[in-house]
Design a protein around this motif. Structure first.
Motif, PDB file in Angstrom:
ATOM      1  N   PRO B  78      31.525  65.807  61.162  1.00 61.02           N
ATOM      2  CA  PRO B  78      31.597  67.252  60.875  1.00 61.02           C
ATOM      3  C   PRO B  78      30.535  67.716  59.880  1.00 61.02           C
ATOM      4  CG  PRO B  78      33.781  66.250  60.773  1.00 61.02           C
ATOM      5  CD  PRO B  78      32.810  65.125  60.909  1.00 61.02           C
ATOM      6  N   ASP B  79      30.010  66.792  59.082  1.00 58.24           N
ATOM      7  CA  ASP B  79      29.008  67.184  58.089  1.00 58.24           C
ATOM      8  C   ASP B  79      27.574  67.028  58.576  1.00 58.24           C
ATOM      9  OD1 ASP B  79      30.744  67.986  56.083  1.00 58.24           O
ATOM     10  OD2 ASP B  79      31.033  65.915  55.377  1.00 58.24           O
ATOM     11  N   ALA B  80      27.415  66.588  59.819  1.00 57.79           N
ATOM     12  CA  ALA B  80      26.059  66.345  60.321  1.00 57.79           C
ATOM     13  C   ALA B  80      25.176  67.576  60.174  1.00 57.79           C
ATOM     14  CB  ALA B  80      26.113  65.915  61.777  1.00 57.79           C
ATOM     15  N   ASN B  81      23.966  67.366  59.687  1.00 56.66           N
ATOM     16  CA  ASN B  81      23.001  68.469  59.543  1.00 56.66           C
ATOM     17  C   ASN B  81      21.632  67.894  59.889  1.00 56.66           C
ATOM     18  OD1 ASN B  81      21.073  70.323  58.395  1.00 56.66           O
ATOM     19  ND2 ASN B  81      22.789  71.280  57.295  1.00 56.66           N
ATOM     20  N   ILE B  82      21.195  68.184  61.105  1.00 55.34           N
ATOM     21  CA  ILE B  82      19.996  67.544  61.639  1.00 55.34           C
ATOM     22  C   ILE B  82      18.939  68.594  61.948  1.00 55.34           C
ATOM     23  CG2 ILE B  82      19.086  66.113  63.530  1.00 55.34           C
ATOM     24  CD1 ILE B  82      22.030  65.140  63.962  1.00 55.34           C
ATOM     25  N   VAL B  83      17.750  68.391  61.394  1.00 51.72           N
ATOM     26  CA  VAL B  83      16.619  69.234  61.787  1.00 51.72           C
ATOM     27  C   VAL B  83      15.796  68.432  62.784  1.00 51.72           C
ATOM     28  CG1 VAL B  83      14.539  70.420  61.039  1.00 51.72           C
ATOM     29  CG2 VAL B  83      16.598  70.495  59.620  1.00 51.72           C
ATOM     30  N   LYS B  84      15.767  68.925  64.000  1.00 52.14           N
ATOM     31  CA  LYS B  84      15.189  68.149  65.092  1.00 52.14           C
ATOM     32  C   LYS B  84      13.846  68.748  65.513  1.00 52.14           C
ATOM     33  CE  LYS B  84      14.823  66.312  69.378  1.00 52.14           C
ATOM     34  NZ  LYS B  84      13.572  67.043  69.658  1.00 52.14           N
ATOM     35  N   LEU B  85      12.768  67.946  65.337  1.00 56.15           N
ATOM     36  CA  LEU B  85      11.428  68.402  65.708  1.00 56.15           C
ATOM     37  C   LEU B  85      11.095  67.937  67.127  1.00 56.15           C
ATOM     38  CD1 LEU B  85      11.506  68.548  62.538  1.00 56.15           C
ATOM     39  CD2 LEU B  85       9.018  68.219  62.623  1.00 56.15           C
ATOM     40  N   PRO B  86      10.095  68.550  67.749  1.00 52.63           N
ATOM     41  CA  PRO B  86       9.727  68.149  69.112  1.00 52.63           C
ATOM     42  C   PRO B  86       9.246  66.699  69.136  1.00 52.63           C
ATOM     43  CG  PRO B  86       8.657  70.215  68.511  1.00 52.63           C
ATOM     44  CD  PRO B  86       9.263  69.650  67.252  1.00 52.63           C
ATOM     45  N   ASN B  87       9.672  65.977  70.173  1.00 55.18           N
ATOM     46  CA  ASN B  87       9.247  64.583  70.307  1.00 55.18           C
ATOM     47  C   ASN B  87       8.628  64.353  71.685  1.00 55.18           C
ATOM     48  OD1 ASN B  87      12.226  64.861  71.111  1.00 55.18           O
ATOM     49  ND2 ASN B  87      11.559  62.995  72.172  1.00 55.18           N
ATOM     50  N   ILE B  88       8.005  63.210  71.860  1.00 50.19           N
ATOM     51  CA  ILE B  88       7.417  62.865  73.156  1.00 50.19           C
ATOM     52  C   ILE B  88       8.529  62.475  74.124  1.00 50.19           C
ATOM     53  CG2 ILE B  88       6.051  61.124  74.393  1.00 50.19           C
ATOM     54  CD1 ILE B  88       4.191  60.935  72.061  1.00 50.19           C
ATOM     55  N   ARG B 141      22.291  66.639  71.847  1.00 48.48           N
ATOM     56  CA  ARG B 141      22.833  67.981  72.122  1.00 48.48           C
ATOM     57  C   ARG B 141      24.333  67.930  72.360  1.00 48.48           C
ATOM     58  NH1 ARG B 141      18.332  71.209  75.791  1.00 48.48           N
ATOM     59  NH2 ARG B 141      16.968  71.768  74.045  1.00 48.48           N
ATOM     60  N   GLU B 142      25.066  67.613  71.328  1.00 45.37           N
ATOM     61  CA  GLU B 142      26.519  67.463  71.425  1.00 45.37           C
ATOM     62  C   GLU B 142      27.234  68.750  71.045  1.00 45.37           C
ATOM     63  OE1 GLU B 142      29.348  65.184  71.930  1.00 45.37           O
ATOM     64  OE2 GLU B 142      27.853  64.841  73.478  1.00 45.37           O
ATOM     65  N   GLY B 143      26.795  69.859  71.684  1.00 42.47           N
ATOM     66  CA  GLY B 143      27.436  71.123  71.356  1.00 42.47           C
ATOM     67  C   GLY B 143      26.894  72.233  72.208  1.00 42.47           C
ATOM     68  N   ASN B 144      27.339  73.434  71.957  1.00 44.47           N
ATOM     69  CA  ASN B 144      26.813  74.596  72.662  1.00 44.47           C
ATOM     70  C   ASN B 144      25.573  75.095  71.948  1.00 44.47           C
ATOM     71  OD1 ASN B 144      28.700  74.881  74.898  1.00 44.47           O
ATOM     72  ND2 ASN B 144      30.237  75.142  73.263  1.00 44.47           N
ATOM     73  N   SER B 145      25.071  76.223  72.415  1.00 49.60           N
ATOM     74  CA  SER B 145      23.744  76.644  71.964  1.00 49.60           C
ATOM     75  C   SER B 145      23.780  78.023  71.326  1.00 49.60           C
ATOM     76  CB  SER B 145      22.805  76.617  73.175  1.00 49.60           C
ATOM     77  OG  SER B 145      21.766  77.548  73.029  1.00 49.60           O
ATOM     78  N   ASP B 146      23.078  78.127  70.232  1.00 51.11           N
ATOM     79  CA  ASP B 146      22.988  79.384  69.482  1.00 51.11           C
ATOM     80  C   ASP B 146      21.505  79.649  69.276  1.00 51.11           C
ATOM     81  OD1 ASP B 146      22.844  81.331  67.493  1.00 51.11           O
ATOM     82  OD2 ASP B 146      23.778  80.091  65.948  1.00 51.11           O
ATOM     83  N   ARG B 147      20.967  80.574  70.050  1.00 50.93           N
ATOM     84  CA  ARG B 147      19.528  80.863  69.947  1.00 50.93           C
ATOM     85  C   ARG B 147      19.308  82.316  69.584  1.00 50.93           C
ATOM     86  NH1 ARG B 147      16.235  77.503  74.647  1.00 50.93           N
ATOM     87  NH2 ARG B 147      17.128  75.485  74.128  1.00 50.93           N
ATOM     88  N   ARG B 148      18.395  82.522  68.645  1.00 50.03           N
ATOM     89  CA  ARG B 148      18.142  83.884  68.186  1.00 50.03           C
ATOM     90  C   ARG B 148      16.751  84.014  67.600  1.00 50.03           C
ATOM     91  NH1 ARG B 148      21.341  82.636  62.728  1.00 50.03           N
ATOM     92  NH2 ARG B 148      22.721  81.051  63.576  1.00 50.03           N
ATOM     93  N   VAL B 570      22.180  73.999  67.589  1.00 49.00           N
ATOM     94  CA  VAL B 570      23.264  73.398  68.358  1.00 49.00           C
ATOM     95  C   VAL B 570      24.408  73.074  67.387  1.00 49.00           C
ATOM     96  CG1 VAL B 570      23.963  71.566  69.946  1.00 49.00           C
ATOM     97  CG2 VAL B 570      21.582  72.374  69.925  1.00 49.00           C
ATOM     98  N   PRO B 571      25.357  73.991  67.281  1.00 53.12           N
ATOM     99  CA  PRO B 571      26.511  73.676  66.435  1.00 53.12           C
ATOM    100  C   PRO B 571      27.333  72.627  67.197  1.00 53.12           C
ATOM    101  CG  PRO B 571      26.356  76.038  66.979  1.00 53.12           C
ATOM    102  CD  PRO B 571      25.471  75.302  67.909  1.00 53.12           C
ATOM    103  N   MET B 572      27.477  71.466  66.613  1.00 56.68           N
ATOM    104  CA  MET B 572      28.121  70.361  67.320  1.00 56.68           C
ATOM    105  C   MET B 572      29.611  70.628  67.524  1.00 56.68           C
ATOM    106  SD  MET B 572      25.492  68.253  67.373  1.00 56.68           S
ATOM    107  CE  MET B 572      24.147  67.604  66.367  1.00 56.68           C
ATOM    108  N   LEU B 573      30.131  70.070  68.575  1.00 64.46           N
ATOM    109  CA  LEU B 573      31.559  70.243  68.860  1.00 64.46           C
ATOM    110  C   LEU B 573      32.415  69.774  67.705  1.00 64.46           C
ATOM    111  CD1 LEU B 573      31.722  69.085  72.598  1.00 64.46           C
ATOM    112  CD2 LEU B 573      31.806  71.424  71.725  1.00 64.46           C
ATOM    113  N   ASN B 574      31.952  68.719  67.015  1.00 69.17           N
ATOM    114  CA  ASN B 574      32.754  68.175  65.924  1.00 69.17           C
ATOM    115  C   ASN B 574      32.509  68.856  64.588  1.00 69.17           C
ATOM    116  OD1 ASN B 574      34.114  66.489  67.524  1.00 69.17           O
ATOM    117  ND2 ASN B 574      33.166  64.585  66.830  1.00 69.17           N
ATOM    118  N   GLY B 575      31.659  69.866  64.582  1.00 66.55           N
ATOM    119  CA  GLY B 575      31.508  70.626  63.347  1.00 66.55           C
ATOM    120  C   GLY B 575      30.143  70.519  62.696  1.00 66.55           C
ATOM    121  N   GLY B 576      29.384  69.496  63.051  1.00 65.73           N
ATOM    122  CA  GLY B 576      28.047  69.368  62.489  1.00 65.73           C
ATOM    123  C   GLY B 576      27.094  70.373  63.122  1.00 65.73           C
ATOM    124  N   GLY B 577      25.829  70.317  62.676  1.00 61.76           N
ATOM    125  CA  GLY B 577      24.857  71.246  63.236  1.00 61.76           C
ATOM    126  C   GLY B 577      23.512  70.594  63.466  1.00 61.76           C
TER     127      GLY B 577
END
Lengths: 743, 743
Positions: B78-88, B141-148, B570-577
């Motif tokens: 639930p505390d996951a906080n991941i900044v994900k950059l583009p990868n190959i 991508r263990e969650g739904n999507s929030d794009r803005r 991607v707010p994770m289903l388990n609460g992380g982001g």
């Protein structure tokens, strides 16, 4: 006036409908009589109006009742039940013919004073003035409007659909309208807390105040003020013409100069000035001197140059032609005669021309006689947007399919000259810049606009009592027809915001439990109506006065191919009802045919439909099942008539109006005989139905053999009633059967 | 795992973003450290993934942590906080290069087995397979999507708008789609009462049952089945090509063969077959023998005929040309090279191509290199309708104006491979007629379709837990941004009717008091969103997986000119982001430039934005005002950076990625110094801000003078970290100031 409760007042009008009445009513009375209903004639014909205006000069036996005055009073009676047929809106030439005819029949009525001078002449002139033009509607339309496609007509259209031009997804056709500077953009609106007098004033830059108009407003009345910028209108026209030229679509103008008789001719005039700008740049002074009025169209130029020396005239004519080279193609009214959209302001009437275009694949006739994509220009954006929505819808979904689509009936705010349609005496074209304002009796400014020379300013009134009744009518129509109702109220219009408040409040006065009643902006409303329509669903449009007019052409033309077959009901503010028939006028050509060949092609369908709803309303009011049964069986009979194609033929020798009435009577009797709700009525009409059926060949034979030779009725505006009777009741067999039933 | 509560996991990826990270993180940590936040690196680079797969063969000091596996587990925290950059997303050639590089650096990893045979080779192959392709997204991508659109980016677009082509009201452009026979028309949908296993079966006319697929479904899971008729698809293509030819518009096909990797290549293949029908009629057998696959486009024809004898090849080439004469013009991908829309299935991707067309006045490039009106063909009607609505809107209202329009953020149902995007293993092209059916474990038939040879049948799953979370996310986005939210759920779609029930129920679980949350059909929803957008109003689109994908290109491209600047959370289903940055890939060309000229043009805007929202979420979760303040001041700093145009230049010698980071740091410090909510933070950062400002010239000078000569980092996939550090942290002055703050 409770003696009116069981009376239907059936108007005697002019020309074809009045002849048809002579044949139809004896049949109708057989049926209505069975439920104790009296069908009374009320003469509102032109001749009747003329005679009643001069009763004081007539012999006692010549005097007539003023039918229009009588009906005018009757509109205030909660029991009023009027079936109103089309009448002559007399032009001066028609009135003069009528006068001559009546004088020839021995009526001592005066000549029409062309140029009244003496007191007597002025009195005569004043009396005749009341019989001229649209003298009837303002007296009788004492309520809002309920228009719908009768079930039988809708069923007929579903079974025998009219043609609908296919739509191309790649169509270039579109609506074009101002994006600012129009009435929509400047509209202001206020609701009166209490009754008050207001002044419409023009304030010049130097402070001079000119009174333009005084108005006495009622409590709760809504007053709007708005203007259209002449400069922005011309800029818009120029840009739209350039755009049409560049994109290769035709340019067409759609206004309603007839109804919006003050503002729209001015708008039309600007279009003429801009389209032919090179002509006016070169010959403007001369044309002005000649008295050309652009508001009357290019036709006015041709009229005024007719007497110029040939060479001068030809130069102008060549310069007119040169304009066409520099401008986009114009949509034509008559491409053979070269009559364009800009020739006369009354040729193209938006409420009819736009649906016609939509039926024709979004195309109009070009100068080369071909159908082409068009920029349909409607400068004022308020209502033009709905047509763009329809066009987009047709491009997306293809043409509407009359065999499957639902219907969009209308409940229209019309009473007490509501909204723009009552604005003519409050519309001003401004000569100089300044301020137009509406000032309350206590001096406070209610609304004001900065205006420039050439701007068109107007105010519109809408009475609270009319709005309240309109809401009530909408709820009852929604309830009675189990159909969702949408109030077309645009949240971006000041006027509609005022109305929305009232509608929301007045809806609380009614039981709306289980009803689907919404308030939507125009574009949303028409989209929803169309989306539902293509899914076979019905939606009541509850609209203001202009949309009432537009939509009761648009949807009927899409659904039925014509608006003439609509039911048009005016539930009076005081509780009575008027049932109008037909939108086809009183058909002078039909009279020529009967006079020459004794064949009346008039279709009484409108009368059948109006009568049915007149009976239905009466039955509901009285809680009288027998009367309601008469109504429902008449509707079924009408449906059968349509289905069996027993409407009058245009061709002499074939079934005409009289024969069609025979079938209506037979079908009606058969329906009554077949029903099981009212055994007494069934028993009464079963033998009648049988006799009519047994005598069908005999009656039709009698009605056929009289055709082909001239009919004598001794008069056009005021025919000899006995002779009319002889002509219109030409089957002795039918007459005998009717007499037997009536006795 | 509560030790994760104050940790941001920042991914170390590949190429340009990984280099930029080396410069950015030391700056970021100065700020995050002040609030006790730890920013940890997690290596998910291709090299890292390869090394971790062979830890067992490496020396202890060479072994690495499997960052992806770690983050995969972390997504459940639930505390996951991941900044994900583009990868190959590694292709095989890229993987081989990487292996060679690592071997050269002394890592004992095996060669890539091209054709694995032995058990050992098969093991190696299996390990490498897990590093290939899109290996990262499915794990994270263990969650739904929030794009803005971030506020700063939106403000920038309002101030410096991208170009938008004008729309002609007379445009012929339109969307065209099937009116029957498509997935939309045949969709069926059921919701599982309880967990169950189902079989997807094909029943031949003789009753033989073939098992196509078994699925284990969860309670509340929604399962859809639908098919597209191959015959009707071809008829539709033929009719649309005829129509385009006749009306003179170009023909273009818009599918998503990359994502819808099973069904859309087949749809594309039918289009190729129909367009070039004369070619296949004449040479069909030969082309088949040559192994031409129409699903790979006309390019496949050219490939396969390359080795034919010259005369035979030329005949076919001439017959290809002859097809163009008989058909409408094709929209081109590259008109110079003659590459059309039908050349390769992956060239035109609907979610990008349609917005591009809308930006270009509704036009696409023709064979003659000119922009032209187009029939945009999207066979499946489900989503195509929204583009027609947009086209109609643009024709009616003109192009969207980036300086005034509102924004349409998206909340997308994505978790657990929802809907069509998870359908690939349940999609079947049928070889023979018969029945496709879904059968429950108790043998009852849940859904079935009669199908013909050539039909494409598919099933889609949507898990209840994903839907429930999606509703929750929509409510919280609507609440947090004070923006109306519209669930795009079409009442005419079986699947959406099932979802509507759930949405309606799950909305009850939340406090929606005062929120404007509606369920509307797609066309209504997009129309409402556009009507609001042109009035400057924002509307959250809450959509399924496909619309998520489409709309997060459509609206960003209209609003911002690109979808690359969107926040993707991607707010994770388990609460992380998880906070994803950029859509621009990992930019190999950028690496070439830094290797040759020591200039990194990579724009870390996406990282700034993602970090800000990562901080914002952390702050909100903890109710920690200081962290929230870090977030809001970072956002302001980013806005300032955009406004002052301190993004990296593409040109060597000018401001690059490193200098841009300097400005971000300075602005961030200034914003912290200027705020009054947290005096301690202000006090801490005021002197830092001042020092940075005082040293601006010095730092920028240091960063400029190193440019223009090659940079040495000893490696591409696995550069030497110390050398990277030297290159990317090239300003001693800045390094000293950062060290001082960190101490």
């Amino acid at each position: 006036m409770s003696n009116n409760a069981n009376t239907i007042y059936y108007t005697l009008t002019d020309e074809a409908p009045s002849l048809a009445t002579c044949s139809l009513l004896p049949i109708v009375r057989v049926f209505t009589g069975s439920a104790g209903i009296d069908v009374k004639i009320s003469d509102i014909s032109l001749a009747g109006r003329v005679l009643s205006a001069f009763n004081d000069r007539l012999k006692p036996e010549q005097q007539v009742v003023d039918g229009l005055a009588f009906l005018g009073e009757l509109t205030q009676d909660p029991d009023a039940n009027i079936v109103k047929l089309p009448n002559i809106s007399a032009s001066e030439p028609q009135l003069q013919e009528c006068i001559t005819e009546l004088q020839g029949q021995g009526y001592d009525i005066p000549d029409f004073p062309e140029n009244p001078q003496t007191e007597e002449e002025l009195d005569i002139s004043a009396r005749y003035a009341k019989t001229l033009g649209s003298a009837v509607n303002p007296v009788l339309r004492e309520g809002n409007s309920d228009r719908r496609a009768p079930a039988a007509v809708k069923a007929f259209a579903r079974k025998f659909p009219h043609s609908m031009g296919e739509w191309s997804k790649a169509s270039r056709t579109h609506a074009d309208y101002m994006r600012g500077g129009d009435f929509f953009s400047s509209e202001q609106s206020v609701t009166m807390d209490s009754a008050t007098d207001v002044r419409i004033e023009f304030v010049a830059p130097d402070g001079t105040v000119t009174l333009k108009k005084e108005l006495a407003l009622e409590a709760g009345e809504v007053l709007d003020a708005m203007f259209m910028s002449g400069d922005q209108l011309e800029e818009f026209f120029e840009a739209s013409m350039e755009d049409a030229k560049q994109t290769g679509v035709m340019w067409s103008l759609h206004v309603k100069a007839t109804m919006m008789k003050v503002s729209h001719p001015i708008v039309f005039g600007h279009a003429v000035k801009v389209f032919y700008k090179d002509l006016f740049a070169k010959h403007g002074e001369l044309l002005k001197k000649l008295g050309v009025n652009v508001n009357n169209g290019l036709g006015s130029v041709y009229d005024k140059i007719a007497d110029l020396p040939r060479s001068q005239r030809e130069e102008i004519e060549e310069d007119i032609q040169a304009c066409y080279a520099a401008r986009p193609e114009l949509a034509m009214v008559d491409s053979v005669k070269g009559i364009s959209n800009l020739h006369v302001p009354s040729d193209v009437i938006v409420d009819a021309s736009m649906p016609a275009m939509i039926r024709s694949s979004g195309q109009m006739w070009g100068p080369d006689g071909k159908l082409k994509d068009t920029k349909a220009v409607m400068p004022e954006s308020t209502y033009a947007k709905i047509y763009q929505e329809v066009i987009n819808f047709c491009k997306t979904n293809g043409a509407f399919d009359p065999t499957t689509i639902g219907t969009v009936p209308n409940v229209g705010l019309m009473a007490k000259k509501a909204e723009e349609y009552g604005s003519h005496d409050k519309t001003f074209e401004l000569n100089t810049a300044g301020t137009m304002r509406v000032v309350d009796s206590d001096g406070s400014v209610l609304m004001q606009h900065s205006v420039n020379a050439g701007d068109i300013w107007r105010a519109c009134q809408t009475k609270d009592v009319a709005i309240r009744d309109w809401v009530k009518l909408a709820v009852s129509r929604s309830r009675n027809s189990a159909t969702p109702a949408v109030f077309w109220l645009d949240p971006e219009r000041a006027h509609d915001r005022e109305l929305s408040k009232k509608v929301t409040a007045y809806l609380q006065e009614h039981d709306t439990e289980g009803l689907d009643i919404r308030l939507l902006g125009y574009v949303e409303a028409i989209r929803l109506s169309m989306e539902r329509m293509v899914r076979g669903l019905d939606t009541i449009s509850v609209t203001g006065n202009v949309l009432r007019d537009y939509l009761t052409d648009l949807f009927p033309i899409i659904e039925l191919g014509t608006s003439a077959k609509m039911l048009s009901i005016v539930p009076m503010l005081n509780g009575g009802g008027m049932y109008e028939t037909g939108a086809g006028g009183s058909a002078p050509k039909h009279v020529q045919q009967i006079l020459e060949e004794n064949h009346l092609r008039w279709d009484s369908l409108g009368e059948f439909l109006a009568l049915a709803v007149s009976l239905e309303d009466m039955g509901m009011k009285q809680g009288n099942a027998s009367i309601q049964l008469l109504a429902s069986t008449l509707d079924k009979a009408t449906g059968k008539l349509l289905e069996n194609n027993k409407s009058p033929s245009r061709k002499t020798g074939e079934l005409d109006n009289r024969g069609s009435h025979f079938f209506l009577g037979m079908y009606w009797a058969q329906e009554l005989a077949a029903q099981t709700e009212d055994a007494a009525l069934a028993a009464k009409f079963a033998p009648f139905a049988e006799k009519l059926a047994n005598n069908e060949t005999q009656v039709l034979g009698e009605l056929a053999e009289i055709q082909g030779v001239p009919a004598k009725i001794e008069g056009y505006y005021h025919a000899e009633r006995d002779m009319v009777k002889e002509v219109m009741r030409a089957s002795p067999t039918l007459n005998a059967l009717l007499a037997e039933m009536a006795s």
